[in-house]
Every structure is written in C-alpha cells, then in structure tokens.
Design an enzyme around this catalytic site. Structure first.
Site, mmCIF file in Angstrom:
data_model
loop_
_atom_site.group_PDB
_atom_site.id
_atom_site.type_symbol
_atom_site.label_atom_id
_atom_site.label_comp_id
_atom_site.label_asym_id
_atom_site.label_seq_id
_atom_site.Cartn_x
_atom_site.Cartn_y
_atom_site.Cartn_z
ATOM 1 N N SER A 243 -38.497 60.094 -12.005
ATOM 2 C CA SER A 243 -38.760 60.167 -13.441
ATOM 3 C C SER A 243 -37.901 59.134 -14.155
ATOM 4 O O SER A 243 -37.117 58.402 -13.536
ATOM 5 C CB SER A 243 -38.433 61.565 -13.973
ATOM 6 O OG SER A 243 -37.039 61.840 -13.815
ATOM 7 N N LYS A 244 -38.029 59.080 -15.475
ATOM 8 C CA LYS A 244 -37.275 58.092 -16.250
ATOM 9 C C LYS A 244 -35.768 58.267 -16.083
ATOM 10 O O LYS A 244 -35.023 57.298 -16.088
ATOM 11 C CB LYS A 244 -37.651 58.192 -17.732
ATOM 12 C CG LYS A 244 -39.037 57.667 -18.053
ATOM 13 C CD LYS A 244 -39.306 57.706 -19.542
ATOM 14 C CE LYS A 244 -40.685 57.135 -19.857
ATOM 15 N NZ LYS A 244 -40.969 57.174 -21.314
ATOM 16 N N ARG A 245 -35.330 59.511 -15.929
ATOM 17 C CA ARG A 245 -33.890 59.724 -15.804
ATOM 18 C C ARG A 245 -33.363 59.169 -14.483
ATOM 19 O O ARG A 245 -32.169 58.932 -14.323
ATOM 20 C CB ARG A 245 -33.546 61.206 -15.939
ATOM 21 C CG ARG A 245 -34.112 62.088 -14.832
ATOM 22 C CD ARG A 245 -33.893 63.562 -15.166
ATOM 23 N NE ARG A 245 -34.549 64.435 -14.199
ATOM 24 C CZ ARG A 245 -33.961 64.879 -13.105
ATOM 25 N NH1 ARG A 245 -32.717 64.522 -12.834
ATOM 26 N NH2 ARG A 245 -34.604 65.680 -12.282
ATOM 27 N N HIS A 246 -34.252 58.952 -13.504
ATOM 28 C CA HIS A 246 -33.848 58.372 -12.224
ATOM 29 C C HIS A 246 -33.947 56.854 -12.217
ATOM 30 O O HIS A 246 -33.460 56.197 -11.304
ATOM 31 C CB HIS A 246 -34.737 58.905 -11.086
ATOM 32 C CG HIS A 246 -34.650 60.384 -10.882
ATOM 33 N ND1 HIS A 246 -35.769 61.184 -10.840
ATOM 34 C CD2 HIS A 246 -33.587 61.200 -10.712
ATOM 35 C CE1 HIS A 246 -35.397 62.443 -10.635
ATOM 36 N NE2 HIS A 246 -34.074 62.474 -10.567
#
Length: 482
Positions: A243-246
């Site tokens: 995801s974006k947080r990764h």
C-alpha cells in the site's frame, strides 16, 4: 519466432511500483530476445480514465528508460475493430445476444447464493440445438455473450507458475459487449493481443482468473495463443498487500524524492527475480541475464530500506557532471540559481559520498549559491569573540594566498588555529557557520576550495561586523546575510 511482449496499463491512476515491475520484466524479456516491446493504453473505462493518468504512465516509463518499440496504442481508437470481430463471432455462432435484464440477473444471483452456489449466468439466452428461445423483449438492448465451451479443461503451462488448468464447467458465458455496444476488458485484450502479434503475455497474477476466458476466445477466433507468465504479487514489509504506506506510490514520486532511475530499476528487478547472489547490476547486465525461469512464483516483499541503500550506492557511482545536471533542476525549483556560484560538479564530488538521494545533494549545494539570515542559535553557539577574531586573521591569510588550492587553504587554517591556540573544530565549525550557515560539511579545506576565493572572502568580510572592535556587538545584536 520473434518475441513480442506488451505492457497494457489502465490509465485510471499513476504508474505504481507493481505496474512498473511488470513493464520492466516485459521490456527486458523482449530486449533479451531481440524482440519488440509494445505499449498499449487500455482506456475503455471512460468514467475513470483520464489524460493526466495517461501522461503519468508515459512520464514514468520515460523516466525509467523503458522505451517501447510500438505504440502507444489506445483501445478507444480501436472500437470499430472490436465491433467487427463481434459481428464475425455472432455470425459464426461463437457469441450470441442476451436479453436478460439487470433485475433478472440480480434475482438469479440471489437464488444461487441462497443455495451456496457460485453465482454465474445460467445460459437462458444461449442458443442450443432443439432449444426454443423466446422472442426478444421490446425496449431491451441486449448484451453480447461469448459462447464458452461447456466441457473440457482450459490448460496452459504458465512460464512462472507452471501448469494451470481450469474446468470449463467453472466458467460461464461472459459478456463481451455491453448493451450500449461497448466491448469489455477480456474481449478487447484478446483482440489486441491477436492483432499485435503478442507472443508472451507477462502480467500480475491477479489476471490468472482472466486467462482461461481469454484463451477460449482466442481459440474461438482461430488465433494463436501467446505464452503466459503471471508474476507474483508484491507485499509490504509486514507481509500484507503493498500500500502507499509501504511505498506503493507513483513511480514519479520516487523521482520527486530524489531517486535515480537506475536505482529503482535495479531494485524492481530483484523483486521476484534473481541472478545468483548479484545485488548490483547495470541495465545491460540485467537484460543479458533476464529470463522468466529465474522468477520466483512466491510473493516478493518490498523493502524501502533496501531501495534507499541502492540509491545511495548509485549516487556514489554516478559521475559528478550527471549529478550536477540532476541537482541543478532541483535547486531551480527551490529558487536557487546554480549559475550564481561555484561549478556544481565540484560540489557533487564533495557531497555524494554522504548523500542518500538527489534532494539531499540539492540541500547541501544550496548554501553555496544563496544568501539568507544566519540562525541566531548557530551564531550564539559558535560565533564567539575569540572565534570571530580568528576568522578575521584567517581572512587575511586567505587573501594573501598566491594560489587557491586545498593544500594552501589547509595550511592557512592550521596556522591560524595554532596562532590562536584553537583545536580544529573551534575554527572549522565557526568557519562553516560563517560561510554556509551550517555546522556540518565535508572537510573544511575542500569546502573552502570549492566555494572559491571571491565568495569566501566576501562572506568572511561580512562577519567583521561582529568583531568587538566594531562597536562591541554580540552575535545576536546583528542580522546579516550569508
């Protein structure tokens, strides 16, 4: 056989890491075999496709250096070709009109789910020998469904996952054209791959379930089957979906954050593919080594720390002139003119060993070109009366140097340090603060050499305002420019 691969993104968003890896592997496979790489924009989702997303894909591909040999082809410009093939299939009996309404389909689904059955179209409008179909209802625009085989197995030898087989009994007669005449994804892909002579379809494993349907349509058309290779998904460091947080952000965001494209390419190549224990390799080496037999069928794991490490390595290995070119544009965005000071490449040589990305290089280079207020905190901490007196003496020594080179500069600093009984940090840090407004830099003699005689003397002269002989002012009494 000439290898022909394709990358076929949907322009409903940016080019993300997963899509970039698919593009990279497709591009590398074509390059390895001396084949062609085709770029196709699957923009039939008119509600979600945007020109901005198309441009983001093209920009991302260009930045990564994944040049295509043909295209970009746009599905929205091929509508008449799709309609032509649908007409041929209707005439051949491999497709048929279906007048089932949405309400009827909803009721069918609900009944099947109540019996714990897999929801599927029941073939009520499918022509069969001896079957009498009702007259088409008035006012209902039909869809067109593909007449899927009812018996047998759809099987292929996936070049990544190995043999895969799905029973035709698990498939239904899916829609290939909507009631408004617009063709659907699984149909357009088949016609495109056929017309473009695609020999190898390399894509994410979220498409595995689409493959048997597409194989059956190709068979119905009498078209050759490409070979399929389905890449495993990419997981985040915690084992969950990326995801974006990764780090699953736009490829161009990595550009904005100061990554070099070769570092991103090197990192993407190692997400699910390997060549022995090699971690660092050029684009040419990757193309020479690449093969689908070295792709692991298990999920790859995204590691931002590894990407950061690779980028720092590539910055160290990149020429000073190239880094200067990349960094100059970032300085201009910060309102700093790189033409107003020392040669940029010489600053890159100073800082690239300690920089992790191009933005860090730009931040390090900016003080060489701009003026601004010195922070009161640094002035109070380092610009003591004794330090300022030593800097005044150093200014005199610098002005008298017959040649402006690092050895002479170093000697002038040492002589001043000895004359005033100072240790190196006691003169080097105040000098950094006076010249650049920072307390940490590479070796101070190298910094002074790069800054140049004129700028060094000008900046040291401004510090004279702080000497006790100039009114006894303390560092915090005076505001001055760098």
């Amino acid at each position: 056989m000439t290898v022909r691969t394709r990358f076929a993104p949907s322009p409903t968003g940016y080019l993300h890491i997963g899509g970039a890896r698919t593009a990279l592997f497709s591009w590398a496979y074509a390059r390895h075999h001396g084949g062609s790489f085709v770029l196709r924009i699957e923009d039939t989702d008119l509600a979600r496709s945007t020109p901005e997303a198309v441009q983001a894909i093209l920009d991302g591909m260009a930045w990564l250096g994944l040049e295509h040999d043909e295209g970009p082809f746009y599905q929205t410009r091929r509508m008449e070709r799709y309609r032509e093939v649908i007409r041929q299939m209707l005439a051949a009996g491999t497709a048929y009109y279906c007048y089932t309404s949405k309400e009827e389909l909803d009721a069918l689904r609900a009944a099947q789910e109540a019996l714990n059955e897999k929801p599927r179209y029941d073939g009520r409008w499918r022509p069969e020998p001896g079957k009498v179909l009702p007259p088409p209802p008035e006012g209902v625009e039909p869809v067109v469904r593909f007449r899927n085989p009812v018996d047998g197995l759809v099987a292929w030898d996936d070049l990544v996952k190995g043999p895969i087989g799905i029973s035709n009994a698990e498939l239904d007669d899916f829609v290939i054209a909507r009631a408004d005449g617009s063709p659907t994804y699984n149909f357009c892909v088949v016609v495109d791959d056929w017309d473009m002579g695609i020999t190898h379809v390399i894509r994410g494993d979220d498409h595995v379930n689409n493959t048997p349907r597409q194989i059956n349509v190709l068979a119905a058309l009498g078209a050759p089957l490409p070979q399929y290779a389905h890449l495993s998904m990419i997981l985040g460091p915690d084992g969950t979906k990326l995801s974006k947080r990764h780090g699953a952000v736009s490829v161009m965001q990595y550009h904005e954050e100061g990554f070099l494209p070769e570092a991103v390419i090197n990192y993407l190549a190692r997400l699910g593919w390997s060549h022995g224990d090699d971690e660092l390799f050029s684009r040419e080496q990757f193309v020479g080594w690449f093969g689908l037999d070295h792709i692991t069928p298990s999920a790859a794991q995204f590691n931002t720390g590894k990407l950061d490490w690779l980028n720092a390595w590539y910055i160290k290995a990149t020429s000073d002139d190239r880094l200067a070119e990349e960094t100059a544009a970032r300085l201009l965005k910060r309102g700093v003119d790189p033409a107003s000071g020392p040669r940029m490449a010489s600053i890159m040589a100073l800082y690239k060993e300690r920089a992790g990305n191009l933005n860090e290089l730009a931040e390090a280079a900016a003080p060489f070109y701009r003026t601004g207020e010195l922070s009161a905190e640094l002035a109070e901490k380092y610009l003591t009366s004794s330090a300022l007196e030593a800097l005044a003496a150093l200014e005199t020594r610098f002005a008298a140097l017959p040649v402006w080179e690092r050895g002479a500069i170093s000697q002038a600093i040492k002589e001043t340090m000895q004359a005033y009984g100072l240790k190196m940090p006691q003169i080097a840090i105040p000098l950094r603060v006076v010249l650049l407004g920072v307390e940490h830099t590479p070796p101070i003699d190298a910094v002074v050499e790069v800054l140049g005689r004129e700028q060094t003397l000008q900046r040291l002269a401004r510090r004279g305002l702080l000497l006790p002989s100039h009114g006894g002012k303390t560092p915090l009494d005076v505001t001055f420019d760098l």
